[in-house]
Design a protein around this motif. Structure first.
Motif, PDB file in Angstrom:
ATOM      1  N   ILE A 106       0.292  23.298   5.807  1.00 17.09           N
ATOM      2  CA  ILE A 106       0.837  22.818   4.537  1.00 17.09           C
ATOM      3  C   ILE A 106       2.310  22.449   4.713  1.00 17.09           C
ATOM      4  CG2 ILE A 106       1.420  23.495   2.189  1.00 17.09           C
ATOM      5  CD1 ILE A 106      -1.125  25.181   2.182  1.00 17.09           C
ATOM      6  N   SER A 107       3.037  23.307   5.413  1.00 16.92           N
ATOM      7  CA  SER A 107       4.446  22.994   5.675  1.00 16.92           C
ATOM      8  C   SER A 107       4.573  21.726   6.523  1.00 16.92           C
ATOM      9  CB  SER A 107       5.120  24.172   6.391  1.00 16.92           C
ATOM     10  OG  SER A 107       5.033  25.339   5.616  1.00 16.92           O
ATOM     11  N   PHE A 108       3.659  21.564   7.479  1.00 10.66           N
ATOM     12  CA  PHE A 108       3.668  20.356   8.311  1.00 10.66           C
ATOM     13  C   PHE A 108       3.414  19.113   7.456  1.00 10.66           C
ATOM     14  CE2 PHE A 108       1.224  17.339  10.940  1.00 10.66           C
ATOM     15  CZ  PHE A 108       2.167  17.070  11.905  1.00 10.66           C
ATOM     16  N   VAL A 109       2.437  19.187   6.527  1.00 14.91           N
ATOM     17  CA  VAL A 109       2.129  18.035   5.661  1.00 14.91           C
ATOM     18  C   VAL A 109       3.309  17.718   4.754  1.00 14.91           C
ATOM     19  CG1 VAL A 109       0.649  17.238   3.790  1.00 14.91           C
ATOM     20  CG2 VAL A 109      -0.358  18.377   5.759  1.00 14.91           C
ATOM     21  N   LEU A 110       3.890  18.725   4.135  1.00 15.44           N
ATOM     22  CA  LEU A 110       5.021  18.480   3.242  1.00 15.44           C
ATOM     23  C   LEU A 110       6.208  17.894   4.008  1.00 15.44           C
ATOM     24  CD1 LEU A 110       4.941  21.623   0.904  1.00 15.44           C
ATOM     25  CD2 LEU A 110       4.466  19.267   0.263  1.00 15.44           C
ATOM     26  N   GLY A 111       6.484  18.412   5.211  1.00 11.58           N
ATOM     27  CA  GLY A 111       7.589  17.865   6.009  1.00 11.58           C
ATOM     28  C   GLY A 111       7.348  16.421   6.397  1.00 11.58           C
ATOM     29  N   ASN A 112       6.097  16.088   6.785  1.00  8.99           N
ATOM     30  CA  ASN A 112       5.790  14.710   7.135  1.00  8.99           C
ATOM     31  C   ASN A 112       5.874  13.771   5.935  1.00  8.99           C
ATOM     32  OD1 ASN A 112       5.429  15.450   9.759  1.00  8.99           O
ATOM     33  ND2 ASN A 112       3.197  15.488   9.672  1.00  8.99           N
ATOM     34  N   VAL A 113       5.481  14.265   4.767  1.00 10.63           N
ATOM     35  CA  VAL A 113       5.560  13.428   3.567  1.00 10.63           C
ATOM     36  C   VAL A 113       7.019  13.096   3.257  1.00 10.63           C
ATOM     37  CG1 VAL A 113       5.209  13.412   1.069  1.00 10.63           C
ATOM     38  CG2 VAL A 113       3.369  14.166   2.581  1.00 10.63           C
ATOM     39  N   LEU A 114       7.880  14.080   3.377  1.00  7.04           N
ATOM     40  CA  LEU A 114       9.304  13.809   3.135  1.00  7.04           C
ATOM     41  C   LEU A 114       9.849  12.809   4.148  1.00  7.04           C
ATOM     42  CD1 LEU A 114      10.576  17.434   2.332  1.00  7.04           C
ATOM     43  CD2 LEU A 114      10.091  15.592   0.724  1.00  7.04           C
ATOM     44  N   ALA A 115       9.428  12.943   5.423  1.00  7.41           N
ATOM     45  CA  ALA A 115       9.873  11.972   6.431  1.00  7.41           C
ATOM     46  C   ALA A 115       9.342  10.578   6.135  1.00  7.41           C
ATOM     47  CB  ALA A 115       9.426  12.441   7.814  1.00  7.41           C
ATOM     48  N   LEU A 116       8.078  10.494   5.682  1.00  3.68           N
ATOM     49  CA  LEU A 116       7.510   9.196   5.339  1.00  3.68           C
ATOM     50  C   LEU A 116       8.245   8.547   4.177  1.00  3.68           C
ATOM     51  CD1 LEU A 116       3.653   9.744   5.710  1.00  3.68           C
ATOM     52  CD2 LEU A 116       5.120   8.256   7.070  1.00  3.68           C
ATOM     53  N   ARG A 117       8.697   9.335   3.254  1.00  7.94           N
ATOM     54  CA  ARG A 117       9.464   8.775   2.131  1.00  7.94           C
ATOM     55  C   ARG A 117      10.753   8.119   2.654  1.00  7.94           C
ATOM     56  NH1 ARG A 117       8.062   9.989  -3.026  1.00  7.94           N
ATOM     57  NH2 ARG A 117       6.503  11.654  -3.345  1.00  7.94           N
ATOM     58  N   ARG A 118      11.426   8.802   3.563  1.00 10.25           N
ATOM     59  CA  ARG A 118      12.663   8.226   4.093  1.00 10.25           C
ATOM     60  C   ARG A 118      12.363   6.969   4.904  1.00 10.25           C
ATOM     61  NH1 ARG A 118      13.663  13.755   5.195  1.00 10.25           N
ATOM     62  NH2 ARG A 118      13.185  13.386   7.415  1.00 10.25           N
ATOM     63  N   TYR A 119      11.312   7.033   5.732  1.00 15.47           N
ATOM     64  CA  TYR A 119      10.969   5.857   6.539  1.00 15.47           C
ATOM     65  C   TYR A 119      10.520   4.699   5.666  1.00 15.47           C
ATOM     66  CZ  TYR A 119      10.953   9.197  10.405  1.00 15.47           C
ATOM     67  OH  TYR A 119      11.313  10.150  11.324  1.00 15.47           O
ATOM     68  N   THR A 120       9.799   4.994   4.597  1.00 19.63           N
ATOM     69  CA  THR A 120       9.335   3.933   3.700  1.00 19.63           C
ATOM     70  C   THR A 120      10.517   3.229   3.047  1.00 19.63           C
ATOM     71  OG1 THR A 120       7.271   5.132   3.288  1.00 19.63           O
ATOM     72  CG2 THR A 120       7.896   3.443   1.701  1.00 19.63           C
ATOM     73  N   ALA A 121      11.494   4.016   2.635  1.00 19.10           N
ATOM     74  CA  ALA A 121      12.673   3.415   2.006  1.00 19.10           C
ATOM     75  C   ALA A 121      13.407   2.514   2.994  1.00 19.10           C
ATOM     76  CB  ALA A 121      13.595   4.513   1.479  1.00 19.10           C
ATOM     77  N   ARG A 122      13.515   2.959   4.238  1.00 20.85           N
ATOM     78  CA  ARG A 122      14.202   2.142   5.240  1.00 20.85           C
ATOM     79  C   ARG A 122      13.415   0.865   5.543  1.00 20.85           C
ATOM     80  NH1 ARG A 122      16.091   6.694   9.715  1.00 20.85           N
ATOM     81  NH2 ARG A 122      17.378   7.954   8.298  1.00 20.85           N
ATOM     82  N   LEU A 123      12.084   0.972   5.704  1.00 22.74           N
ATOM     83  CA  LEU A 123      11.269  -0.198   5.977  1.00 22.74           C
ATOM     84  C   LEU A 123      11.313  -1.197   4.824  1.00 22.74           C
ATOM     85  CD1 LEU A 123       8.112   1.409   7.656  1.00 22.74           C
ATOM     86  CD2 LEU A 123       9.858  -0.015   8.749  1.00 22.74           C
ATOM     87  N   GLN A 124      11.312  -0.662   3.611  1.00 26.77           N
ATOM     88  CA  GLN A 124      11.354  -1.558   2.455  1.00 26.77           C
ATOM     89  C   GLN A 124      12.685  -2.298   2.411  1.00 26.77           C
ATOM     90  OE1 GLN A 124      10.554   0.443  -1.200  1.00 26.77           O
ATOM     91  NE2 GLN A 124      10.044  -1.416  -2.292  1.00 26.77           N
TER      92      GLN A 124
END
Length: 460
Positions: free
Chosen positions: A228-246
């Motif tokens: 669960i901690s791994f999923v939550l950490g990856n989701v937060l990283a994906l949010r940052r990467y998504t913002a940068r890609l956008q």
């Protein structure tokens, strides 16, 4: 049959007279043949011998009858239970010593008296009259009040059996019984001690089972925490990467001079704009699912910490909501639950144990309303005098009066075999008592059952 006087029978004067000698035959028989006369004498001897044998057999039977009579009298005198023999009209014919000692009357005073007069109150006398109805039947363990030697009523457990003649005709009734006093109190005390011991034993067994389950749940919760901690950490990283890609894609598509001719077509073909718009909701859903899983794991950890958190402060309203959520989501048929509770109900104790109690109550309501077209459970609370009382009212068929008196007994269940152990409410009752509260069950006037849970509130 009156006994035969053996001594009188054996006296020579009362023996049957022997036949006369041949010389004493009457003169009228002088012309009779001698052989005929001798044959008559032999016949008389045979009859005399038969009479002697009958006399001996009669003496033996009379002695056996006397022995049997003495044996029966000794047995009746040694019986501690009372014995009353009545005719078919209810008049006393015979009694034993036990009854005479209880009522303080001798046999002559009791013989011929109506048996109803032995009882102390009108209800007992009326019940005794029913024993001698037109068609009397066997009565077992009928408790009546008999008048003792000091005039005080004495409870007696009576059995009544019809007495029949050799031809099957009713000739009377036989009443046997035993006073219920110290014996009943000792029996009740022994039964209460047995029930307490059995309940304690079952609670210990259930506590050991819950401790084992708690250790298992704690291990599962610990193992779930890492992914669960791994999923939550990856989701937060994906949010940052998504913002940068956008940001990068917007910059690329904003400068029309550097774009090749096929980039715009490829952008429309791959639906890049729609993907970028869907990324934020997808990430929100992943975050919500991971957080809900984390809440479930947190609840499992709380549930497993029954003994370690026995004196913690917790909000009872939150435990109620969690118990309702767990039961309704796991049930095959959805139960409409209306919760009307204050937001803050501070209680001191074990949140895991209290969650177990609340889940049992909600699960029982779910099972009781399974046949209803619109199953419903209403949970409300009243606060007064430093305590809170929760009410769990369902719209099921209710609880029968016989089951209501035993609903908190160990191993008592109304569910089919294999669907209930009969330990849920018994364990819940003990948990609530250890928290200084009480758990009660009743039926509502408008239909359905209501469970009331009272607990003391924590002082500020």
């Amino acid at each position: 049959m009156p006994p035969i006087d053996s001594a009188r029978q054996r006296s020579p004067s009362n023996r049957l007279a022997a036949p006369a000698a041949p010389e004493a035959r009457p003169a009228a028989l002088d012309g009779v043949d001698e052989g005929v006369w001798i044959e008559v004498i032999h016949k008389m001897d045979e009859v005399y011998n038969d009479l002697l044998q009958y006399e001996v057999a009669l003496e033996e039977k009379n002695a056996a009858l006397e022995d049997s009579q003495q044996f029966i009298e000794s047995v009746l005198a040694s019986i501690s239970d009372i014995l009353i023999v009545c005719n078919r009209h209810g008049l006393i014919q015979e009694v034993n010593d036990s009854l005479r000692r209880i009522v303080g009357l001798d046999e002559d005073a009791l013989r011929g008296q109506p048996v109803c007069e032995l009882f102390a109150d009108d209800a007992s006398r009326q019940r005794a009259r029913e024993f001698f109805a037109a068609r009397p039947a066997t009565v077992q363990d009928c408790e009546l009040l008999i008048t003792g030697r000091d005039g005080s009523p004495l409870p007696v457990s009576l059995n009544c059996t019809p007495r029949l003649s050799g031809t099957g005709k009713l000739v009377g009734m036989v009443l046997t019984g035993r006073p219920v006093g110290e014996l009943r109190r000792a029996y009740h005390a022994l039964r209460q001690a047995h029930d307490d011991l059995k309940r304690t034993q079952q609670q210990l067994v259930q506590a050991e089972k819950m401790a084992s389950l708690g250790r298992l749940v704690a291990g599962v919760a610990h193992e779930l925490n890492n992914p669960i901690s791994f999923v939550l950490g990856n989701v937060l990283a994906l949010r940052r990467y998504t913002a940068r890609l956008q940001t990068y894609l917007q910059a690329v598509h904003a400068d029309e001079g550097v774009r090749s001719p096929g980039v715009e077509d490829l952008r429309r073909e791959l639906r890049i704009d729609r993907i970028m718009d869907d990324l934020a909701p997808l990430l929100d859903g992943m975050t919500e699912g991971a957080e809900r899983t984390r809440d479930i794991v947190d609840g499992l950890k709380r549930f497993s910490a029954i003994d370690r958190s026995a004196e913690e402060a917790f909000n009872l309203a939150e435990i109620v909501e969690r118990a309702v959520r767990w039961v309704t989501r796991s049930g095959g048929k959805r139960l409409a639950v209306h919760v009307d509770l204050p937001k803050d109900l501070p209680v001191i104790g074990s949140s895991g144990q209290m969650q177990q109690v609340l889940m049992n109550i909600v699960q029982n309501a779910c099972d009781a309303t399974v046949a209803c077209s619109a199953p419903r459970l209403e949970i409300s609370a009243t606060c007064a005098a430093g305590g809170v009382e929760l009410h769990f009212a369902d719209n099921g068929p209710g609880i029968s009066p016989d089951d209501l008196a035993r609903i908190f007994d160990p191993f008592f269940t109304t569910k089919p075999v294999g669907q209930g152990t009969g330990l849920g409410l018994s364990i819940s009752y003990g948990i609530v008592e250890r928290h200084g509260g009480r758990l009660e069950a009743a039926n509502r006037s408008q239909g359905g059952a209501v469970f009331s849970l009272s607990l003391p509130l924590a002082q500020a």
